[in-house]
Design a protein around this motif. Structure first.
Motif, PDB file in Angstrom:
ATOM      1  N   ALA A  82       3.138 -16.060  -4.629  1.00 34.54           N
ATOM      2  CA  ALA A  82       3.611 -16.271  -5.998  1.00 34.54           C
ATOM      3  C   ALA A  82       3.277 -15.070  -6.875  1.00 34.54           C
ATOM      4  CB  ALA A  82       2.987 -17.542  -6.572  1.00 34.54           C
ATOM      5  N   TYR A  83       2.097 -14.491  -6.648  1.00 37.73           N
ATOM      6  CA  TYR A  83       1.703 -13.308  -7.418  1.00 37.73           C
ATOM      7  C   TYR A  83       2.673 -12.157  -7.156  1.00 37.73           C
ATOM      8  CZ  TYR A  83      -0.939  -9.260  -9.009  1.00 37.73           C
ATOM      9  OH  TYR A  83      -1.306  -8.099  -9.640  1.00 37.73           O
ATOM     10  N   GLY A  84       3.014 -11.934  -5.898  1.00 41.54           N
ATOM     11  CA  GLY A  84       3.933 -10.854  -5.563  1.00 41.54           C
ATOM     12  C   GLY A  84       5.303 -11.049  -6.192  1.00 41.54           C
ATOM     13  N   GLN A  85       5.816 -12.265  -6.119  1.00 38.11           N
ATOM     14  CA  GLN A  85       7.135 -12.549  -6.679  1.00 38.11           C
ATOM     15  C   GLN A  85       7.154 -12.380  -8.192  1.00 38.11           C
ATOM     16  OE1 GLN A  85       7.946 -16.505  -5.280  1.00 38.11           O
ATOM     17  NE2 GLN A  85       8.112 -15.876  -3.135  1.00 38.11           N
ATOM     18  N   GLU A  86       6.058 -12.713  -8.838  1.00 37.92           N
ATOM     19  CA  GLU A  86       5.991 -12.613 -10.297  1.00 37.92           C
ATOM     20  C   GLU A  86       5.728 -11.181 -10.761  1.00 37.92           C
ATOM     21  OE1 GLU A  86       3.212 -14.259 -14.012  1.00 37.92           O
ATOM     22  OE2 GLU A  86       2.968 -15.078 -11.990  1.00 37.92           O
ATOM     23  N   THR A  87       4.901 -10.447 -10.020  1.00 36.32           N
ATOM     24  CA  THR A  87       4.438  -9.135 -10.477  1.00 36.32           C
ATOM     25  C   THR A  87       5.354  -7.990 -10.058  1.00 36.32           C
ATOM     26  OG1 THR A  87       2.175  -9.990 -10.299  1.00 36.32           O
ATOM     27  CG2 THR A  87       2.427  -7.606 -10.540  1.00 36.32           C
ATOM     28  N   PHE A  88       5.979  -8.089  -8.905  1.00 33.96           N
ATOM     29  CA  PHE A  88       6.812  -6.990  -8.410  1.00 33.96           C
ATOM     30  C   PHE A  88       7.892  -6.567  -9.411  1.00 33.96           C
ATOM     31  CE2 PHE A  88      10.344  -5.280  -5.839  1.00 33.96           C
ATOM     32  CZ  PHE A  88       9.691  -4.209  -5.246  1.00 33.96           C
ATOM     33  N   PRO A  89       8.629  -7.497 -10.024  1.00 33.93           N
ATOM     34  CA  PRO A  89       9.648  -7.077 -11.000  1.00 33.93           C
ATOM     35  C   PRO A  89       9.065  -6.354 -12.214  1.00 33.93           C
ATOM     36  CG  PRO A  89      10.003  -9.353 -10.310  1.00 33.93           C
ATOM     37  CD  PRO A  89       8.650  -8.961  -9.814  1.00 33.93           C
TER      38      PRO A  89
END
Length: 245
Positions: A82-89
């Motif tokens: 979830a962190y990756g999906q939220e932070t990458f953009p």
């Protein structure tokens, strides 16, 4: 016939009463002696109950539903995916904004790595600097998860590699913008997991549909990040990857 005197009669009459009195007194005293220990036991038992209840009250943690999470709760609720999906953009536009041409970064690092790091890079503590860069070159034959890229304008002994998966390693994407720091996480494990989560987004979003085996000899442009270890080897993690028609 001998008659007894009034004194003797009274003595005879009073003697049993006198003897009975000490017995009654002893019995009464015995009852008093026996009741005192039971009273003390009850008092001690009551005191123990009070102490136990007080200890339970002190050891019980009453928390509001909106109170900050405890350490164990924070560990359980950190979700790397979830962190990756939220932070990458959020990271991608920062990388694109700070990216410098690789043909300028490498010579600057060769000349003075510390000065170039302070000017163009970011790092946590005394870790190596990480940078955002753009590159354009000709792809070679992939070697495992790495794609060699020949870039004009670089020193002859500098080799550029691009991570094309399936394995994406390192933490340059996490570190290159300076916006993600160790203090934002509970421990080193979560900090490392955050870097891995961002790399996973590169594989699933940036490199989706890319077939490295078909890229040899083709022109490639990319924007990505790298951690500087030596000017002879620069390994880029792409946030933007395009094959020039």
């Amino acid at each position: 016939m001998t008659s007894s005197s009034p004194t003797e009669s009274q003595a005879a009459t009073q003697a049993p009463a006198t003897e009975a009195a000490p017995a009654a007194t002893r019995a009464a005293r015995g009852r008093v002696v026996n009741t005192r220990p039971r009273g003390r036991v009850r008092a001690i038992q009551a005191a123990v109950v009070v102490i136990v209840l007080a200890a339970m009250g002190l050891s019980t943690e009453w928390r509001d539903a909106d109170a900050p999470q405890t350490t164990s709760e924070a560990e359980r609720t950190f979700d790397p995916a979830a962190y990756g999906q939220e932070t990458f953009p959020k990271v991608v536009p920062l990388v694109e904004k700070e990216a410098q041409p690789i043909t300028e970064l490498v010579p600057a690092l060769v000349a003075d790595a510390d000065a170039a790091g302070a000017k163009f890079g970011h790092r946590e503590g005394t870790s190596p600097y990480s940078f955002a860069a753009t590159a354009e070159g000709t792809a070679g034959a992939p070697n495992g998860s790495l794609l060699p890229l020949t870039v004009e304008g670089l020193p002859k002994d500098t080799q550029i590699w691009v991570q094309v998966g399936p394995a994406i390693t390192g933490t340059s994407l996490r570190d290159a913008t300076g916006t993600i720091t160790f203090g934002q996480f509970l421990n080193q494990v979560q900090y490392a997991d955050a870097g891995t989560a961002l790399n996973n987004e590169v594989r699933s979003q940036v490199l989706k549909g890319v077939t490295p085996a078909t890229l040899k000899g083709k022109k490639v442009t990319l924007t990505g990040t790298f951690t500087f270890l030596t000017p002879q080897v620069v390994t880029l993690t792409p946030v933007k990857f395009e094959v020039v028609p």
